[in-house]
Scaffold this active site. Sequence first.
Site, PDB file in Angstrom:
ATOM      1  N   GLY A 105       0.819  -1.217   0.000  1.00  0.00           N
ATOM      2  CA  GLY A 105       0.000   0.000   0.000  1.00  0.00           C
ATOM      3  C   GLY A 105       0.847   1.258   0.000  1.00  0.00           C
ATOM      4  O   GLY A 105       1.958   1.271   0.541  1.00  0.00           O
ATOM      5  N   LYS A 162       8.121   0.590   5.668  1.00  0.00           N
ATOM      6  CA  LYS A 162       7.011   1.407   5.190  1.00  0.00           C
ATOM      7  C   LYS A 162       5.682   0.850   5.664  1.00  0.00           C
ATOM      8  O   LYS A 162       5.536  -0.361   5.747  1.00  0.00           O
ATOM      9  CB  LYS A 162       7.033   1.402   3.652  1.00  0.00           C
ATOM     10  N   THR A 163       4.744   1.645   6.010  1.00  0.00           N
ATOM     11  CA  THR A 163       3.311   1.364   6.101  1.00  0.00           C
ATOM     12  C   THR A 163       2.646   2.425   6.960  1.00  0.00           C
ATOM     13  O   THR A 163       3.140   2.759   8.043  1.00  0.00           O
ATOM     14  CB  THR A 163       2.931  -0.029   6.653  1.00  0.00           C
ATOM     15  N   ASP A 205       5.361  -7.870   5.679  1.00  0.00           N
ATOM     16  CA  ASP A 205       5.408  -9.007   4.752  1.00  0.00           C
ATOM     17  C   ASP A 205       6.482  -8.804   3.685  1.00  0.00           C
ATOM     18  O   ASP A 205       7.237  -9.723   3.370  1.00  0.00           O
ATOM     19  CB  ASP A 205       4.059  -9.188   4.039  1.00  0.00           C
ATOM     20  N   ARG A 260       1.249  -5.711  -4.965  1.00  0.00           N
ATOM     21  CA  ARG A 260       1.242  -6.607  -3.804  1.00  0.00           C
ATOM     22  C   ARG A 260       1.714  -8.032  -4.131  1.00  0.00           C
ATOM     23  O   ARG A 260       1.512  -8.949  -3.328  1.00  0.00           O
ATOM     24  CB  ARG A 260      -0.157  -6.653  -3.183  1.00  0.00           C
ATOM     25  N   ASP A 262       0.061   1.941   8.456  1.00  0.00           N
ATOM     26  CA  ASP A 262      -0.581   1.243   9.582  1.00  0.00           C
ATOM     27  C   ASP A 262       0.230   1.342  10.873  1.00  0.00           C
ATOM     28  O   ASP A 262      -0.297   1.117  11.955  1.00  0.00           O
ATOM     29  CB  ASP A 262      -0.794  -0.245   9.246  1.00  0.00           C
TER      30      ASP A 262
HETATM   31  P1  FBP Z   1       0.553  -1.926   3.644  1.00  0.00           P
HETATM   32  O1  FBP Z   1       0.553  -2.813   4.845  1.00  0.00           O
HETATM   33  O2  FBP Z   1       0.965  -2.607   2.411  1.00  0.00           O
HETATM   34  O3  FBP Z   1       1.354  -0.676   3.892  1.00  0.00           O
HETATM   35  O4  FBP Z   1      -0.941  -1.434   3.376  1.00  0.00           O
HETATM   36  C1  FBP Z   1      -1.782  -1.124   4.446  1.00  0.00           C
HETATM   37  C2  FBP Z   1      -3.082  -0.521   3.988  1.00  0.00           C
HETATM   38  O5  FBP Z   1      -2.945   0.853   3.692  1.00  0.00           O
HETATM   39  C3  FBP Z   1      -4.139  -0.769   5.056  1.00  0.00           C
HETATM   40  O6  FBP Z   1      -4.247   0.290   5.949  1.00  0.00           O
HETATM   41  C4  FBP Z   1      -5.381  -1.026   4.250  1.00  0.00           C
HETATM   42  O7  FBP Z   1      -6.215  -1.921   4.923  1.00  0.00           O
HETATM   43  C5  FBP Z   1      -4.854  -1.658   2.993  1.00  0.00           C
HETATM   44  O8  FBP Z   1      -3.554  -1.164   2.809  1.00  0.00           O
HETATM   45  C6  FBP Z   1      -5.679  -1.365   1.773  1.00  0.00           C
HETATM   46  O9  FBP Z   1      -5.148  -2.088   0.684  1.00  0.00           O
HETATM   47  P2  FBP Z   1      -5.396  -1.771  -0.846  1.00  0.00           P
HETATM   48  O10 FBP Z   1      -4.501  -0.616  -1.180  1.00  0.00           O
HETATM   49  O11 FBP Z   1      -4.967  -3.005  -1.534  1.00  0.00           O
HETATM   50  O12 FBP Z   1      -6.819  -1.409  -1.003  1.00  0.00           O
END
Ligand code: FBP
Length: 554
Positions: free
Chosen positions: A83, A204-205, A178, A147, A207
């Site tokens: 993400g 990175k994230t 991951d 992803r 979250d």
């Molecule tokens: P990452 O763990 O890859 O950084 O992504 C987290 C996130 O932003 C979450 O907060 C959210 O649930 C998810 O990605 C949404 O995923 P997508 O971009 O595939 O809709």
Amino acid sequence: MIMEISSLQKARYEYAPKLPGMLRNGIADICVVEGEETQSVADQEKIKELFPNTYGKKEITFQKGANTSEAKKQVVGVILSGGQAPGGHNVICGLYDALKATNKENVLLGFKNGPSGLIEDDYLTFDDAYINAYRNTGGFDIIGSGRTKLETNEQFAIAAEVCKKHGITAIVIIGGDDSNTNAAVLAEYFAANNTGVQVIGCPKTIDGDLKNEDIECSFGFDTATKTYSELIGNIERDANSAKKYWHFIKVMGRSASHVALECALETQPNICLISEEVAEKKMSLSQIADYIADSVEKRAAKGMNFGVAIIPEGVVEFVPEFSALIQEINELLAGSKAEAFNALATWKEKYAFIENGLTKASMDVFAILPEGIQQQLFLERDPHGNVQVSLIESEKLFSALVKDKLEERRKAGTYNGKFNPLHHFFGYEGRCAFPSNFDSDYCYSLGYNAFMLIQYGYTGYLSKISNLSKPASEWVAGGMPITKMMNVERRHGEDKPVIRKALVELDGKPFKFFEAHREEWASETCFVYPGAIQYYGPAEVCDITTRTLALEQE
Ligand code: FBP
């Protein structure tokens, strides 16, 4: 086509990100101090066995001193994974600047659209003009993200071939837990097969769940939570002006509640659910609804028929009875049973099928859900046929359950207010915002530092910048073996080595602060309006970090 750019974007191109003091003169002035050999956080024997070439390496710190790294041409490949998170572009800019400052002949390749770009050999070569158009900007559009997981030996063998073809000496993977787990596995594969290709990860994230005793925070968390907090603060002010709505605001964070907690610390809403607490206390949906309804009732008694409740995206998975229901639904529709279900013409027939297939306990939970949510549980399936819990509109679920509770209370004569709920979901709004000064500086430093790790020959390391609650000049640069952060977890029926995900710690200072104040916030109006992220102005307005980090490092 002429690309139009905003005034802010133009101004941000000129912003010079701050590096840790020790990195400011580049490689010429940097030496390595090696620390202790490391052990994984758990399952040491198993992780050691799986990573014989990269396990147990020493933590390292850079400091000013004479450069002893090998002078060789570097060809580095970089990948954005998962993400979006504000600051990703700056990681690449920092990496590029360090690489070019060290040797003009060095080359940086960007593999497109995530890890699949490496396997498909889909790449671009960065130059000054290309990089300059992305400095200090949000988004991952510089090369795109994806992803796809790099985890099989077939993929690794193709990756090795692609690296050989371009003379690549190192790969930098910018990703979450991951993706960095996969970085560690790729590093081990490359080392075991003597490819000579190093692998470095960057945390990175938005979250905020890739953190531990070494990594103080993942990048993007600062900007994303500031963006959501601005919006929540604006809604709070609207609520306090109009005095007629209860706002239920879901905020992103697939699993952990760091984002929700940080936004609550910033904005002091009436309610903020913390998924980890819900799990710890084994709260039911009904108990959660009562908890929110108590605040609505208390405020209504004082004439305040308005409020703000923050709901973390992943909360329903932490409600034991709800996750049991999800598991039963997954089984109920496993394999060909889904076809039989889908062949039923009406919701009434489907409801009877469900009633027949669920245990009484799960049916009791199912029965109290609003019909829209009930149907969602059967519509949205992932490629494995499972319910996609993250798509459940939990903000609507909880406001509906609260409404029912309030009706009961009205009948019992304890509540006589008005309850008009409105719903919001803040997620994508924050993931590509212009990075705050903190994220601009932090990300640029992570990228710059990643190249220092490459130059000094390290592999299987995460770029580490610490002391982050202090001014950037006092930040500390170094590296940590990724295997140190790993343990073995059960994933898709198999034991896998993975980086341990950091959930909100209920005995940690950020949660304790929230816990000490939330009762007052629930019944009074203690809203705080953080306003928009400021990029120019006094440091105490522009360079402040998150409340979470400040409290953790108090
Ligand atoms: P990452 O763990 O890859 O950084 O992504 C987290 C996130 O932003 C979450 O907060 C959210 O649930 C998810 O990605 C949404 O995923 P997508 O971009 O595939 O809709």
